[in-house]
Design an enzyme around this catalytic site. Sequence first.
Site, mmCIF file in Angstrom:
data_model
loop_
_atom_site.group_PDB
_atom_site.id
_atom_site.type_symbol
_atom_site.label_atom_id
_atom_site.label_comp_id
_atom_site.label_asym_id
_atom_site.label_seq_id
_atom_site.Cartn_x
_atom_site.Cartn_y
_atom_site.Cartn_z
ATOM 1 C CB SER A 94 -0.890 0.008 1.255
ATOM 2 O OG SER A 94 -1.517 1.268 1.443
ATOM 3 C CE1 TYR A 103 -3.768 -2.480 5.398
ATOM 4 C CE2 TYR A 103 -3.205 -0.184 4.962
ATOM 5 C CZ TYR A 103 -3.584 -1.436 4.510
ATOM 6 O OH TYR A 103 -3.761 -1.644 3.153
#
Length: 246
Positions: free
Chosen positions: A143, A156
Site C-alpha cells: 500500500s 496497518y
Amino acid sequence: MDNRIAVITGASSGIGAAVAVKLAERGARVALVARRKDRVEALRDQIGDRAIAVAADVSDPAEVEAARSRVAAELGRVDLVVNAAGILVPGLLDTPGPGTPADWRRQLDVNVSGLLNVFHAFLPDLQAAAAAGGPADLVNVSSVAAARIEPGAAVYAATKAAVSHLSRNFRNELAPRNIRVTNLEPGVVVTELLSASELGTAWLEDMKTKIDPLAAADVAEVVAFAVSRPIHVSLPEITVVPTRQV
C-alpha cells in the site's frame, strides 16, 4: 496467461477477488484462497471450471500447508502467487476498542506472517517453474501507506512497510533464480478493507468528495499486465493511485 496456475490469497473480496477474475479471464487456472468459505465458493461458481475454492487462514501455517497440498493435487505446480490477503483495524493507538493489542497482533498475523507463510509454502513451486524455463511470479499487495504517516491506521501502515521491504529482499534473493517479484502499492481503492468499519467508511466517503478512488478491477488490470510481460521483463515496484490522490 494460458495454462498458468495461480494462487491468490484474500480472494473472498476486493483486490484478491478482482485479480482472480482477471487472471482467469486471461486463461489462468486459479486457486481462490481466503478464510470465508462461502465467498470463495461463490467466486469459484462465478469463474467456472478454471477455479478452485480453498478455505484457509493465511495466518495459520498448517492451513496454508494444507492449501498447498490441495492446490498441488487439483491444479498442479503453481507458477504465480498473489499475496492479496490483508486486514485493517482502524483506530488511534491510544483509543479504547479498536486500538487494542489484540487488533494490532491480528493485523501483523495476517498482513506480515500470513504473507511469509504463503511465500514459504509456494516458493518450491516457483523455483521449479523458473528452473523449467517458464515464468515464475510473486506479487505482494502492499500500500502507499507503507511510506506515509497514517493517523488511525498506524499498525496497518507498519505492516505494509514490512511487506514492501520484504518484497525488495525477496527480489534480491530470487531474481538471480529467474523468479520475478513485484511489490504493488495501491492508493485509495473501494474495497471492504475500509468499508468494514464505521471509521473506515467515514474516511472513504470523505475521500470520495476529493478524489475518484480506484476500483479493485483497476488494480487487477495492473497485476495482469505485470505478470504477462516476457520472462526477461520485471516490474519490481508499482504504485497505482487515483489521478487526484497526492
